[in-house]
Scaffold this motif. Sequence first.
Motif, short mmCIF file in Angstrom:
data_model
loop_
_atom_site.label_atom_id
_atom_site.label_comp_id
_atom_site.label_asym_id
_atom_site.label_seq_id
_atom_site.Cartn_x
_atom_site.Cartn_y
_atom_site.Cartn_z
N VAL A 17 4.04 46.73 -58.45
CA VAL A 17 5.50 46.20 -58.05
C VAL A 17 6.33 45.42 -59.19
CG1 VAL A 17 6.54 44.80 -56.11
CG2 VAL A 17 4.84 46.40 -55.58
N ARG A 18 5.58 44.44 -59.60
CA ARG A 18 6.29 43.68 -60.56
C ARG A 18 6.92 44.66 -61.72
NH1 ARG A 18 1.83 40.22 -59.62
NH2 ARG A 18 0.89 40.81 -61.28
N GLN A 19 6.00 45.48 -62.24
CA GLN A 19 6.27 46.41 -63.27
C GLN A 19 7.34 47.39 -62.80
OE1 GLN A 19 4.57 44.86 -65.80
NE2 GLN A 19 4.39 46.85 -66.69
N LEU A 20 7.38 47.80 -61.76
CA LEU A 20 8.34 48.79 -60.91
C LEU A 20 9.85 47.85 -61.10
CD1 LEU A 20 9.16 51.38 -60.20
CD2 LEU A 20 8.56 50.64 -57.75
N ARG A 21 9.59 46.61 -60.50
CA ARG A 21 10.90 45.55 -60.56
C ARG A 21 11.46 45.55 -61.83
NH1 ARG A 21 9.05 40.41 -58.24
NH2 ARG A 21 11.57 39.70 -58.41
N ALA A 22 10.63 45.51 -62.88
CA ALA A 22 11.22 45.10 -64.25
C ALA A 22 11.95 46.67 -64.91
CB ALA A 22 9.71 45.01 -65.34
N VAL A 23 11.29 47.62 -64.44
CA VAL A 23 12.30 48.90 -64.50
C VAL A 23 13.80 48.66 -63.77
CG1 VAL A 23 12.50 51.58 -64.32
CG2 VAL A 23 10.23 50.45 -64.83
N VAL A 24 13.64 48.48 -62.76
CA VAL A 24 14.82 48.29 -61.97
C VAL A 24 15.90 47.13 -62.54
CG1 VAL A 24 16.12 47.44 -59.63
CG2 VAL A 24 14.09 48.93 -59.82
N TRP A 40 15.03 63.61 -57.31
CA TRP A 40 15.69 62.06 -57.04
C TRP A 40 16.12 61.54 -58.03
CZ3 TRP A 40 9.79 60.85 -55.39
CH2 TRP A 40 9.66 60.98 -53.99
N SER A 41 17.09 60.57 -57.81
CA SER A 41 17.53 59.78 -58.74
C SER A 41 16.67 58.44 -59.28
CB SER A 41 19.00 59.11 -58.64
OG SER A 41 18.76 58.28 -57.47
N LEU A 42 16.80 57.72 -59.81
CA LEU A 42 15.65 56.54 -60.14
C LEU A 42 15.95 55.48 -59.15
CD1 LEU A 42 13.82 54.73 -61.82
CD2 LEU A 42 15.95 54.01 -63.17
N GLU A 43 17.02 55.39 -58.59
CA GLU A 43 17.10 54.52 -57.30
C GLU A 43 16.42 55.24 -56.17
OE1 GLU A 43 20.48 52.18 -54.69
OE2 GLU A 43 21.17 53.07 -56.73
N GLU A 44 16.78 56.68 -55.97
CA GLU A 44 16.01 57.16 -54.74
C GLU A 44 14.59 57.01 -54.89
OE1 GLU A 44 19.52 60.40 -53.78
OE2 GLU A 44 17.93 60.97 -55.31
N ALA A 85 21.18 46.69 -58.60
CA ALA A 85 19.99 46.30 -59.25
C ALA A 85 19.24 45.08 -58.57
CB ALA A 85 19.94 46.38 -60.72
N ALA A 86 20.13 44.01 -58.39
CA ALA A 86 19.62 42.78 -58.00
C ALA A 86 19.22 42.91 -56.38
CB ALA A 86 20.78 41.88 -58.02
N ALA A 87 19.88 43.58 -55.70
CA ALA A 87 19.40 43.86 -54.40
C ALA A 87 18.19 44.62 -54.34
CB ALA A 87 20.65 44.41 -53.46
#
Length: 278
Positions: A17-24, A40-44, A85-87
């Motif tokens: 989850v931390r790693q995925l957040r780092a991508v976001v 899918w888009s990255l956000e989706e 991205a922050a949300a």
Amino acid sequence: MTLLAHDRYCDEIAHQVRQLRAVVTSGADLSATVPTCPDWSLEELVRHMGGALRWVELMVRTRAEEEIPEERVPGVGGPDGEGDAAALDAWLAETGEMIVGTLREAGPDAKVWGWAGILNAGFWARRMTHEITVHRADATLAAGLSYEVAADVAADAIDEWLEIVEWAQRTLPDDPARELRRPGSSIHLHATDNTPDVHAERSEMGVPPPEGWGRLIDLSGEAVAWRRGHEKATVALRGPLTAVLLAFYRRLPLDSPELEVLGERELLEFWLERATFG
């Protein structure tokens, strides 16, 4: 089969989850198409992954005896609006804390509905570890970032996939896994980076198994079977364990420079086309 410890899965979900957040929060274009999941888009993709974690969290927390419809999961779709991205990061952070806390509190033996005949929280800890491990690879590819995963997690992700193939053959009469049998054929997966196989079994003679990680998938019987070790096969897929994992999940092309295919490539392509999920 021997699995990782429950706490290891919980730790890895938190890490992923931390790693995925780092991508976001990396500045990546959230509207970019994910090459390995082009619908899918990255956000989706991120919303899908976070929603899946919230769905599992609710089932484990409530000790669900049957599948909970997605529409009943609070916050399953993520934050309002798009491109924030922050949300999205804040939602993922909360999601990670929820799922890891619930899985730790439940322990591996808590009774919970599951779709593979394993009715406990341990099934979901393992399944979500590998779901986010692979989808985080999708996200990093879309963002143009590098991807690494711990060897024990990569190995267990492949083992889980093979176990699910076995389950599908036994349980789902129309599952494509039933088409995977090929008389006299087999597939060898071989990690070339000297990754030790901590679950490798010694022979009856007490001789240590070959060093390094390997799996032999036997397609010749009435059902697909697999075992640990290194054996001559119809086709071999060789490379660093992370690359083997990504290729096996069709996230990395077989002609990538990290990989080597020896023998009947068509057989490996046949397998990957029909056995891939996730």
